[in-house]
Design a protein around this motif. Sequence first.
Motif, PDB file in Angstrom:
ATOM      1  N   GLY A  56       0.957  -1.045   0.331  1.00  0.00           N
ATOM      2  CA  GLY A  56       0.257  -0.004   0.073  1.00  0.00           C
ATOM      3  C   GLY A  56       0.802   1.140   0.010  1.00  0.00           C
ATOM      4  O   GLY A  56       0.653   1.994   0.754  1.00  0.00           O
ATOM      5  N   PHE A  57       2.139   0.730  -0.347  1.00  0.00           N
ATOM      6  CA  PHE A  57       2.855   2.614  -0.711  1.00  0.00           C
ATOM      7  C   PHE A  57       3.112   3.037  -1.802  1.00  0.00           C
ATOM      8  O   PHE A  57       3.572   4.458  -1.834  1.00  0.00           O
ATOM      9  N   LEU A  58       3.215   2.426  -2.842  1.00  0.00           N
ATOM     10  CA  LEU A  58       3.274   3.035  -3.777  1.00  0.00           C
ATOM     11  C   LEU A  58       2.520   4.015  -4.660  1.00  0.00           C
ATOM     12  O   LEU A  58       1.158   3.723  -4.348  1.00  0.00           O
ATOM     13  N   LYS A  59       2.504   5.224  -4.659  1.00  0.00           N
ATOM     14  CA  LYS A  59       1.379   6.580  -5.265  1.00  0.00           C
ATOM     15  C   LYS A  59       1.401   6.783  -6.719  1.00  0.00           C
ATOM     16  O   LYS A  59       0.819   7.219  -7.063  1.00  0.00           O
ATOM     17  N   ASP A  60       2.945   6.496  -7.027  1.00  0.00           N
ATOM     18  CA  ASP A  60       3.047   7.187  -8.783  1.00  0.00           C
ATOM     19  C   ASP A  60       4.069   6.496  -9.140  1.00  0.00           C
ATOM     20  O   ASP A  60       5.057   6.358  -8.777  1.00  0.00           O
ATOM     21  N   VAL A  61       4.088   6.333 -10.754  1.00  0.00           N
ATOM     22  CA  VAL A  61       4.950   5.704 -11.930  1.00  0.00           C
ATOM     23  C   VAL A  61       5.139   6.227 -12.560  1.00  0.00           C
ATOM     24  O   VAL A  61       4.474   6.633 -13.208  1.00  0.00           O
ATOM     25  N   VAL A  62       6.004   7.002 -12.893  1.00  0.00           N
ATOM     26  CA  VAL A  62       6.753   8.181 -14.082  1.00  0.00           C
ATOM     27  C   VAL A  62       8.273   7.961 -14.677  1.00  0.00           C
ATOM     28  O   VAL A  62       8.509   7.347 -14.091  1.00  0.00           O
ATOM     29  N   PRO A  63       8.004   8.674 -15.928  1.00  0.00           N
ATOM     30  CA  PRO A  63       9.067   8.171 -16.497  1.00  0.00           C
ATOM     31  C   PRO A  63       9.924   9.210 -15.474  1.00  0.00           C
ATOM     32  O   PRO A  63       9.797  10.012 -15.201  1.00  0.00           O
ATOM     33  N   LEU A  64      11.573   8.878 -15.910  1.00  0.00           N
ATOM     34  CA  LEU A  64      12.468   9.509 -14.606  1.00  0.00           C
ATOM     35  C   LEU A  64      12.190  11.144 -15.605  1.00  0.00           C
ATOM     36  O   LEU A  64      12.983  11.939 -14.443  1.00  0.00           O
ATOM     37  N   ALA A  65      12.027  11.251 -17.007  1.00  0.00           N
ATOM     38  CA  ALA A  65      13.084  12.225 -17.438  1.00  0.00           C
ATOM     39  C   ALA A  65      11.335  12.869 -17.321  1.00  0.00           C
ATOM     40  O   ALA A  65      11.500  14.490 -17.341  1.00  0.00           O
ATOM     41  N   ASP A  66      10.385  12.617 -16.999  1.00  0.00           N
ATOM     42  CA  ASP A  66       8.588  13.507 -17.169  1.00  0.00           C
ATOM     43  C   ASP A  66       9.156  14.075 -15.069  1.00  0.00           C
ATOM     44  O   ASP A  66       8.967  15.440 -14.618  1.00  0.00           O
ATOM     45  N   TRP A  67       9.345  13.138 -14.448  1.00  0.00           N
ATOM     46  CA  TRP A  67       9.733  13.270 -12.926  1.00  0.00           C
ATOM     47  C   TRP A  67      10.485  14.724 -12.875  1.00  0.00           C
ATOM     48  O   TRP A  67      10.712  15.658 -11.905  1.00  0.00           O
ATOM     49  N   GLU A  68      11.591  14.571 -13.525  1.00  0.00           N
ATOM     50  CA  GLU A  68      12.972  15.490 -13.351  1.00  0.00           C
ATOM     51  C   GLU A  68      12.662  16.614 -14.423  1.00  0.00           C
ATOM     52  O   GLU A  68      13.191  17.903 -12.972  1.00  0.00           O
ATOM     53  N   SER A  69      11.791  16.510 -15.082  1.00  0.00           N
ATOM     54  CA  SER A  69      11.634  18.407 -15.509  1.00  0.00           C
ATOM     55  C   SER A  69      10.529  18.719 -15.399  1.00  0.00           C
ATOM     56  O   SER A  69      10.473  19.860 -15.365  1.00  0.00           O
ATOM     57  N   ALA A  70       9.811  18.007 -14.537  1.00  0.00           N
ATOM     58  CA  ALA A  70       8.541  18.673 -13.118  1.00  0.00           C
ATOM     59  C   ALA A  70       8.900  18.981 -12.440  1.00  0.00           C
ATOM     60  O   ALA A  70       8.397  19.311 -11.379  1.00  0.00           O
ATOM     61  N   GLY A  71      10.184  19.069 -11.383  1.00  0.00           N
ATOM     62  CA  GLY A  71      10.308  19.277 -10.536  1.00  0.00           C
ATOM     63  C   GLY A  71      10.839  17.792  -9.366  1.00  0.00           C
ATOM     64  O   GLY A  71      11.324  18.060  -8.372  1.00  0.00           O
ATOM     65  N   GLY A  72      10.043  16.734  -9.752  1.00  0.00           N
ATOM     66  CA  GLY A  72       9.530  15.908  -8.792  1.00  0.00           C
ATOM     67  C   GLY A  72       9.168  16.690  -7.494  1.00  0.00           C
ATOM     68  O   GLY A  72       9.468  17.055  -7.159  1.00  0.00           O
ATOM     69  N   SER A  73       9.499  15.054  -6.366  1.00  0.00           N
ATOM     70  CA  SER A  73       9.466  15.747  -5.321  1.00  0.00           C
ATOM     71  C   SER A  73      10.776  15.602  -4.570  1.00  0.00           C
ATOM     72  O   SER A  73      10.418  14.943  -3.613  1.00  0.00           O
ATOM     73  N   GLY A  74      11.280  15.951  -4.688  1.00  0.00           N
ATOM     74  CA  GLY A  74      12.329  16.558  -4.518  1.00  0.00           C
ATOM     75  C   GLY A  74      13.332  15.902  -5.764  1.00  0.00           C
ATOM     76  O   GLY A  74      13.531  15.370  -7.120  1.00  0.00           O
ATOM     77  N   SER A  75      14.878  15.415  -5.235  1.00  0.00           N
ATOM     78  CA  SER A  75      15.367  14.729  -6.623  1.00  0.00           C
ATOM     79  C   SER A  75      15.386  13.306  -6.824  1.00  0.00           C
ATOM     80  O   SER A  75      15.275  12.744  -5.205  1.00  0.00           O
ATOM     81  N   ALA A  76      14.683  11.870  -7.488  1.00  0.00           N
ATOM     82  CA  ALA A  76      14.629  11.262  -8.118  1.00  0.00           C
ATOM     83  C   ALA A  76      16.040  10.671  -7.431  1.00  0.00           C
ATOM     84  O   ALA A  76      16.742  10.798  -8.216  1.00  0.00           O
ATOM     85  N   ARG A  77      16.107   9.358  -6.120  1.00  0.00           N
ATOM     86  CA  ARG A  77      17.664   8.492  -6.301  1.00  0.00           C
ATOM     87  C   ARG A  77      16.586   7.095  -5.551  1.00  0.00           C
ATOM     88  O   ARG A  77      15.883   7.398  -5.573  1.00  0.00           O
TER      89      ARG A  77
END
Length: 79
Positions: A56-77
């Motif tokens: 019950g932890f998963l909230k969203d799955v998005v392409p890394l490029a989209d996450w980075e261009s949208a600013g994400g919620s912090g950096s993807a790591r």
Amino acid sequence: MSDETTPTCSAKGCRAAAVWVLAWNNPKIHTPERRKTWIACEEHREHLSQFLGVRGFLKDVVPLADWESAGGSGSARAG
């Protein structure tokens, strides 16, 4: 991107380039708006998604490029 800056998959032992961001949180310890991230290669996206989803932890799955261009919620790591 150089090999030193290319994000790698969060799956244990995997050194493949990450192309997906799995945004998640543990509702027992995180506020609803908090997002932690795992990053995944194409091969491990489904496995890691299932691991988080069954808990019950998963909230969203998005392409890394989209996450980075949208600013994400912090950096993807990993982590």
